[in-house]
Design an enzyme around this catalytic site. Structure first.
Site, mmCIF file in Angstrom:
data_model
loop_
_atom_site.group_PDB
_atom_site.id
_atom_site.type_symbol
_atom_site.label_atom_id
_atom_site.label_comp_id
_atom_site.label_asym_id
_atom_site.label_seq_id
_atom_site.Cartn_x
_atom_site.Cartn_y
_atom_site.Cartn_z
ATOM 1 N N HIS A 88 -23.560 -18.073 13.457
ATOM 2 C CA HIS A 88 -22.421 -18.956 13.177
ATOM 3 C C HIS A 88 -21.352 -18.169 12.432
ATOM 4 O O HIS A 88 -21.655 -17.193 11.720
ATOM 5 C CB HIS A 88 -22.862 -20.141 12.325
ATOM 6 C CG HIS A 88 -23.721 -21.120 13.056
ATOM 7 N ND1 HIS A 88 -23.923 -22.405 12.604
ATOM 8 C CD2 HIS A 88 -24.422 -21.025 14.220
ATOM 9 C CE1 HIS A 88 -24.713 -23.050 13.442
ATOM 10 N NE2 HIS A 88 -25.035 -22.230 14.423
ATOM 11 N N GLU A 124 -19.736 -18.809 9.768
ATOM 12 C CA GLU A 124 -19.933 -18.748 8.319
ATOM 13 C C GLU A 124 -20.957 -17.682 7.933
ATOM 14 O O GLU A 124 -20.743 -16.921 6.977
ATOM 15 C CB GLU A 124 -20.422 -20.102 7.773
ATOM 16 C CG GLU A 124 -19.495 -21.249 8.035
ATOM 17 C CD GLU A 124 -19.818 -22.037 9.293
ATOM 18 O OE1 GLU A 124 -19.654 -23.270 9.270
ATOM 19 O OE2 GLU A 124 -20.229 -21.429 10.309
ATOM 20 N N CYS A 130 -22.627 -26.560 9.073
ATOM 21 C CA CYS A 130 -23.873 -27.272 9.380
ATOM 22 C C CYS A 130 -24.846 -27.100 8.204
ATOM 23 O O CYS A 130 -24.559 -26.401 7.233
ATOM 24 C CB CYS A 130 -24.483 -26.718 10.661
ATOM 25 S SG CYS A 130 -25.142 -25.037 10.495
ATOM 26 N N CYS A 164 -25.810 -23.384 7.543
ATOM 27 C CA CYS A 164 -24.758 -22.629 6.867
ATOM 28 C C CYS A 164 -24.580 -23.095 5.421
ATOM 29 O O CYS A 164 -24.346 -22.278 4.528
ATOM 30 C CB CYS A 164 -23.453 -22.741 7.639
ATOM 31 S SG CYS A 164 -23.531 -21.888 9.245
#
Length: 144
Positions: free
Chosen positions: A53, A55, A83, A86
């Site tokens: 992801h 992040e 999410c 993260c």
């Protein structure tokens, strides 16, 4: 001094790059003392890695830049609400501040309760319309 909108615009450009690569358009940058020290864009398809992801990639880059796993004096700007995975990484990094654009009504961390470090300050909705439109365009193209 640069504004939240300035840094979020940089994250939106990364999200555009992700979309061009066929990834869900999410971009993230880590800023420390008005300097970008980490960048990430979604690469889950490219890397075939569910943890890739934006992040997570930005956190890793920033930590390497600082030579520290802690991001206490840093701000993460991300185009979509993180999410749960993260948010957990942000908790362990002890992120100083989180700024996100669009809320994620289905998978956002805030739906699961308080997951961030207690000292992390949160600002939501910076360039929310732009980020939301970007996501809508991406998913509309997928359906066509």
């Amino acid at each position: 001094m640069f504004s939240d909108e300035y840094f979020m615009a940089a994250a939106l450009r990364l999200a555009d790059e992700a979309a061009e690569a066929g990834e869900i358009p999410v971009g993230a940058i880590v800023v420390c003392r008005q300097t970008i020290i980490g960048k990430g864009k979604n690469q889950t398809e490219t890397l075939r890695d569910v943890t890739a992801h934006a992040e997570i990639l930005a956190i890793t880059a920033a930590s390497q830049h600082l030579g520290s796993k802690f991001l206490r004096d840093c701000t993460l700007y991300v185009t979509l609400e993180p999410c749960v995975m993260c948010a957990g990484a942000l908790y362990w990094a002890q992120l100083g501040r989180l700024v996100y654009a669009a809320a994620d009504e289905k998978r956002g961390y805030s739906k699961a309760g308080p997951l961030l470090h207690p000292k992390t300050k949160v600002t939501a909705g910076v360039l929310e319309d732009e980020a939301g439109d970007q996501l809508l365009r991406f998913f509309r193209r997928l359906r066509e």
